[in-house]
Design a protein around this motif. Sequence first.
Motif, PDB file in Angstrom:
ATOM      1  N   ILE C 137       0.834  -1.203   0.000  1.00 52.81           N
ATOM      2  CA  ILE C 137       0.000   0.000   0.000  1.00 52.81           C
ATOM      3  C   ILE C 137       0.871   1.257   0.000  1.00 52.81           C
ATOM      4  CG2 ILE C 137      -1.658   1.360   1.333  1.00 52.81           C
ATOM      5  CD1 ILE C 137      -2.795  -1.267   2.383  1.00 52.81           C
ATOM      6  N   HIS C 214      -1.296  -4.154  -7.686  1.00 48.26           N
ATOM      7  CA  HIS C 214      -1.147  -4.018  -6.234  1.00 48.26           C
ATOM      8  C   HIS C 214      -2.496  -3.804  -5.554  1.00 48.26           C
ATOM      9  CE1 HIS C 214       3.425  -3.011  -6.324  1.00 48.26           C
ATOM     10  NE2 HIS C 214       3.158  -4.273  -6.568  1.00 48.26           N
ATOM     11  N   LEU C 217      -3.950  -7.179  -5.266  1.00 50.93           N
ATOM     12  CA  LEU C 217      -3.351  -7.945  -4.166  1.00 50.93           C
ATOM     13  C   LEU C 217      -3.919  -7.513  -2.822  1.00 50.93           C
ATOM     14  CD1 LEU C 217       0.419  -8.172  -5.140  1.00 50.93           C
ATOM     15  CD2 LEU C 217      -1.214 -10.041  -4.948  1.00 50.93           C
ATOM     16  N   PHE C 474      -5.843  -8.263 -10.041  1.00 50.74           N
ATOM     17  CA  PHE C 474      -4.409  -8.532 -10.107  1.00 50.74           C
ATOM     18  C   PHE C 474      -4.008  -8.963 -11.514  1.00 50.74           C
ATOM     19  CE2 PHE C 474      -0.860 -11.466 -10.106  1.00 50.74           C
ATOM     20  CZ  PHE C 474       0.108 -10.693  -9.506  1.00 50.74           C
ATOM     21  N   VAL C 478      -1.407  -7.071 -13.895  1.00 51.28           N
ATOM     22  CA  VAL C 478      -0.124  -7.676 -14.225  1.00 51.28           C
ATOM     23  C   VAL C 478       0.002  -7.827 -15.744  1.00 51.28           C
ATOM     24  CG1 VAL C 478      -0.541 -10.174 -14.143  1.00 51.28           C
ATOM     25  CG2 VAL C 478       1.479  -9.242 -13.071  1.00 51.28           C
TER      26      VAL C 478
END
Lengths: 175, 394, 535
Positions: C137, C214, C217, C474, C478
């Motif tokens: 974060i 992120h 995630l 995610f 990615v």
Amino acid sequence: MLKKNRLWFRSALLAILVVAVGYTIYNSMNEESGTYISKGNTAPNFVLTDLNGKQVELEDYRGKGVFLNFWGTWCKPCEREMPYMQRQYEKYKEQDVEILAVNVSETNVSVKNFVDRYRMSFPVPMDKQREVTKAYGIGPIPTTILIDKNGKVVERTSESLSEKKIISFMEKIKP
Amino acid sequence: MAEISSTLLYSAFIIYLFSTLFFAMSISDKKGKDAVHTKKWGKIGFISSCVGFAAQLGYFITRWMASGHAPVSNLFEFTTFFGMMMVLAFIILYIIYRTNGLGVFAMPIAVLVIAYASMFPRDISPLIPALQSDWLKIHVTTAALGEGILAISFVSGLIYLIRTVDQTVSSKKTLWLEIILYSLIAVVGFIFVSVGFKGAGYETTFEMMDDNNQAVKVVYDMPAIAGPSNGEQLDDSFGSLFSTPSWMNGVDASVKLNTFIWSLLAGGILYGLLRLILRKRIAAALQTKVKMKPDLLDEISYRAVAIGFPIFTLGALIFAMIWAQQAWSRFWGWDPKEVWALITFLFYAAFLHLRLSRGWHGEKSAWLCVLGFWIITFNLIAVNLVLVGLHSYA
Amino acid sequence: MMQTITCECGHSNPYGTSLCQACGKPLKQDVEVLSSMRYEGSARRSQTYKQTFVDKIWNFFSSVKVGVWLIVIILVAAAIGTIFPQETFIPPNVDPATHYESEYGTFGLIYYLLGFHNLYGSWWFILLLGMLGLSIIIASLDRGIPLYKALKTQRVTRHDQFMKNQRLFSKSNDVELDEIKYTLESLRYKVREEDGNLFAEKGRFSRWGAYVNHVGLIIFLTGAMLRFFPGMYVDDILWVREGEKASIPGTSTEDGQYYLENNDFILEMYDKEEKKFNSALSSVDGEVAKNYQSNVTLYKTKENHTIGAEPELVKVKNGEIRVNEPFKFDSFALYQTDFKLNEFYKMSFELEEKATGNKFGKLTVDLHDPKKEYDLGKGYKVKIEEYFPNFVLNDQNQPSTVNNLPDNPAFVFSMYSPKTPDGEKAFVGIQKNIDSGENQFKMSFAGIETKDLTALTVRKDHTLWIIALGGIIFMIGVTQGLYWNYRRIWIKQNAGEVWAAAHTNKNWYGLKKDVEFLSDKTNLTPLEEKETASK
């Protein structure tokens, strides 16, 4: 001004994350977390037939403290704590503390012999279909759940209890 | 159908070998020859690897038809498929970068993988209930494709190291490079001893007590260097030199350890012979043949990770989780195979961060690619053969 | 007020910026342009000032180095957890305290003592994951926001030094700007023009890939965390005997409680004769399972059902549960998990006179609910004095029972007949029939009935959609970050010359092909590659 806001933002975010992770760790350490009945919940009502064929309903004990014990004849620690429970039952009965010793899915024959051997005088509700055992999420036995006069769970433990511990429990739920 | 299938796999194997040879021709730099020579042999090499791939695809399809389920359900089938995905990954990267040198290393490693696969039982086996799901093919094929592409990053990284590590002095780097090459040779050693002893029909039997104190027979198909713990040999062939430590799990732990030792020994002999012939480190000998630009190799290995990582994540983690939720009621259970897939994921995640944010290019990146491949092979082989868990169905 | 740095182009940058957000001029002496391009030379917020304790923690987690270390530590810890089986994988009836030592020796003991037998549920492992989440974060906030600002404010005209220091660069004379613009557009670049200078970019969105993944995630980790919150998650096991109904744990609400009836448990094996799998099947010793299946009926009680009371059941639906095919209702799913074949259910005996072999009636004992007394008529009766469902001799050599499952039933019977009105006792179990030796009667075994059981996992998981959402985001992030790249080409008129520079965050090979195409089609001098730092 900007700097101050930033500090607040950072502190708040860090605090939230620390609390979230802390709570997760706390819950993961505590095996009886989740949906099961634990401290602070209202103990769900149940009705079972005891060894003498009498209906035992939890709600009937509102206003009294209930020492709810789940046990089996084959379980050694259960066997150990029975005489202590019997002795304290005799003392605390007048003080409005009731013991309900729910037997987990055994036969009347086995339980009757056991109850006679230990001269148990408190009600032994027979949970033949494990309905109550499942609803209360009982894993290992003995498990003892202390319920106060308002029907709230005060304590839940799967330890084998000493007599001293039982006395302190009785004191805790005495109305 | 099953026979056609085996024939096709065998043909693919041979074609791959030839393709290696063609690629090697293309980079053999005899004076006077030029770009035309390179181009011609490169093209032949590429076409032959495509033909080989087609043959193996044929094997895959016919075996699927024969068995009625996707042939990725046991170690033989899966490892073969992994080899095939390596070839596919090579083909893709070849189309992008047109580098013949990559073929010289990628194709033989794929051949090695397939040869290794054929050492496992090759029977068409029925699916146990847990494997009866469409997710078997979806999860396993995607994961294998991801791993195949990541394997190419290893190949490229390895060439980078062969190309750049200073071979004039002996150092830790040259030592590690030799160890990597030796372990590839040990796989060849494993194939030699397996085929050799099988051909000779060797067998020796021990009797030992299993975990439940039942007497079981343990059959070795190679002379027993490592005998079972508390085992007794029932015939008078070569007796064991020592007993397998008892903490190694399972009845056939000792057989696996024994095979492993034999592979290392055979690999050692092969390696020794090569050193004798070459009279220098193997990497040093290879270095003189490899002429590719390090920058390009670095880019290829990074590109392979960039392409392979999302596919691997999708196949080995996300699809795996969906299937696990359906079959085992939980998407994640910390089974060793799951954990090692996670480790692979974390490793390449770290790789990408080091590369993108901390500038780990070139040699550091190449070493990481090698390590990453080690993790992948560990998960492919060791987790199934050594660690116990839900995936050890092979 | 925060300090700012004003560039000669007039743009004011936050303190700590190394390349001007607008024109790219290096703002300090020792700035290396190329390596600063990773985050556009923007000021990472954390590094600009250090003051309070909170800032120090923030700065710590903002570092990629720390993030990578966290990844590596988690990786190593995860690997350690696979050395020996975790506690959840060891046999259920053994004590882990002794199991690890007896099975794996001293290492096993150390492993247990260090708590590695429950590594993934340990406080420190969860803490590590929490710290990784924190790092994701903070590091993303600290980099993503300034990067966004820098990419948004970037101008067409770049500073000379910025141009010269790019990895691909060339100077040319005599170039048709329109031609370049046209060619770049044909390569699908977005081209902007300003004072005769060009700026072409392609794939800027790929720069957000890292931040998108992120976010995914973090959502994923949040989902994983929510599992520990009450009410989100039910995981229980339900054993049901064939022909019986049982309440499904965790499904009790004011609307009632669900019950499940096991109509039939089916176990199928592969036929060894089947040609297809013949050679594989003949090489294994036992049989290979083909199907585990429970045919079930779901019921629900009336509202306000009291636990334990005789349920008034209403049928909801029938279903078949197989491995890989769970049975779903409401937010619950039942999974075929285990089974037990042929559990003893009823046992029959006959009262027999030893001397004559004459029999005086038969009794059938329900092993889950034996009667105290069985009257066989004509003065013959049998009493059950004691019952041991799973008989064992305990430490004091007394008969007792292991648990409440009738796996090895044994009884102490009292047999009454007109000849023996005081009764004779006998101990009867499986292949055991012991008495004092003077008994005239005995209980002889007369058959057994069995039942199959099925075990189903009961699961409710309200976190699944969060986990799934995290996974999807995610994957998008990615893919976006790794399959696309952000290519930029700058063309600047500079004192009669035309300067060209190009940059990409990855895949230089692709960018080089673009600029080669560009110089082929126009009069632009081919861009030359600078030696990179990696060599």
